[in-house]
Write a protein that holds these residues in place. Sequence first.
Motif, short mmCIF file in Angstrom:
data_model
loop_
_atom_site.label_atom_id
_atom_site.label_comp_id
_atom_site.label_asym_id
_atom_site.label_seq_id
_atom_site.Cartn_x
_atom_site.Cartn_y
_atom_site.Cartn_z
N ASP A 1 0.78 -1.20 -0.06
CA ASP A 1 -0.04 0.02 0.03
C ASP A 1 0.77 1.02 -0.02
OD1 ASP A 1 -2.43 -1.18 0.02
OD2 ASP A 1 -2.92 -1.09 2.26
N GLU A 2 0.57 2.09 -0.80
CA GLU A 2 1.19 3.41 -0.81
C GLU A 2 0.00 4.50 -0.28
OE1 GLU A 2 3.38 6.86 -3.59
OE2 GLU A 2 1.93 5.64 -4.49
N PHE A 3 0.43 5.21 0.93
CA PHE A 3 -0.39 6.19 1.26
C PHE A 3 0.32 7.60 1.19
CE2 PHE A 3 1.85 4.25 4.90
CZ PHE A 3 2.37 5.17 5.68
N GLY A 4 -0.45 8.83 0.86
CA GLY A 4 0.23 9.83 0.59
C GLY A 4 -0.98 11.13 0.25
N MET B 1 1.13 13.32 5.09
CA MET B 1 1.32 11.76 5.60
C MET B 1 1.67 11.15 4.19
SD MET B 1 1.43 10.03 8.51
CE MET B 1 0.51 10.73 9.54
N ARG B 2 2.88 10.57 4.34
CA ARG B 2 3.29 9.55 2.98
C ARG B 2 4.05 8.52 3.48
NH1 ARG B 2 6.90 11.59 -1.92
NH2 ARG B 2 8.00 12.54 -0.41
N GLY B 3 4.00 7.49 2.81
CA GLY B 3 4.73 6.24 3.03
C GLY B 3 4.11 5.02 2.65
N PHE B 4 4.68 3.84 2.96
CA PHE B 4 4.37 2.56 2.13
C PHE B 4 4.18 1.56 3.46
CE2 PHE B 4 7.33 4.46 -1.01
CZ PHE B 4 6.52 4.44 -1.89
N GLN B 5 3.35 0.62 3.41
CA GLN B 5 3.33 -0.69 4.09
C GLN B 5 3.25 -1.78 3.17
OE1 GLN B 5 0.06 -2.43 7.23
NE2 GLN B 5 1.58 -1.06 8.24
N LEU B 6 4.30 -2.68 3.44
CA LEU B 6 4.41 -3.99 2.82
C LEU B 6 4.14 -5.13 3.50
CD1 LEU B 6 5.83 -5.20 0.15
CD2 LEU B 6 8.04 -5.16 1.41
#
Length: 286
Positions: free
Chosen positions: A48-51, A120-125
Amino acid sequence: MNAIAQTQPARIVRKVRGMPTSDGAGVKLTRVIGGPELPDLDPFLLLDEFGTDKAEDYIAGFPAHPHRGFETVTYMLDGRMRHKDNHGNEGLLTSGAVQWMTAGRGLVHSEMPEQDSGRMRGFQLWVNLPAKDKMTAPKYQEFAPEKIPVAQPKPGVSVKVIAGAVGDVAGPIAQPATDPVYLDIALDAGAAWEYALPEGHNAFLYAYEGTATVGEGDDGRTLETRELAVLGGGPSLSLRAGAQPARVILVAGRPIGEPVMRYGPFVMNTKQELMQAFVDFQEGRF
């Protein structure tokens, strides 16, 4: 590990665009792995990418929820996220921090933003675990941004090494089961770099700023912003930025090759194990 030998070049065998979705208490994000187009890429189960700059897109966060049988990797590019679990663990992820959580036999945790404005930005793997490790005790590998080393293998190329190695620069994350590589690569406009992937690993690239070309000459294929490339062919990866600077993550891992039975926050090998996970959670054994 990253010295280029006379090997076959890596190439893009498939490109995927993420799908807008929401998770937790309505956090808006883009699901790149884990959707209908790319359900998984062994050992990876979800990306998931959130940003967003809009607080209403993330402020509700991810209230308490369970996990069993796999690992979650949270990489914060911008913003702050407070995490807590039912084993008494608590911490704050800041811009540039990484958390590699092994859920193992089970825990209940929350991830809540500690800001009400700004980016707010980032990734969850999500990374699968082999059957022998699915019921291990939960644990965390958590590193502040200053603990993530940066390699500069050539002019115009900067690489944050989260897992794996670039030359003599090794990342702090270790996981023998999948021997992961996780690199955040920044390329100046037109800059190029070559990297040797571990043989036998499944690997992908995800461009989150700018565009990059994988391969040389007529064999090169362009990866556009917010596209994921599944890599195949050989281990010799050639990467070049376009007319603008580019940022991409490169992730690779040893495939596990076992049956996957998953539902929501539980990932096991059999239906019976999956049903047992629900029973254990409902009876408070996480």
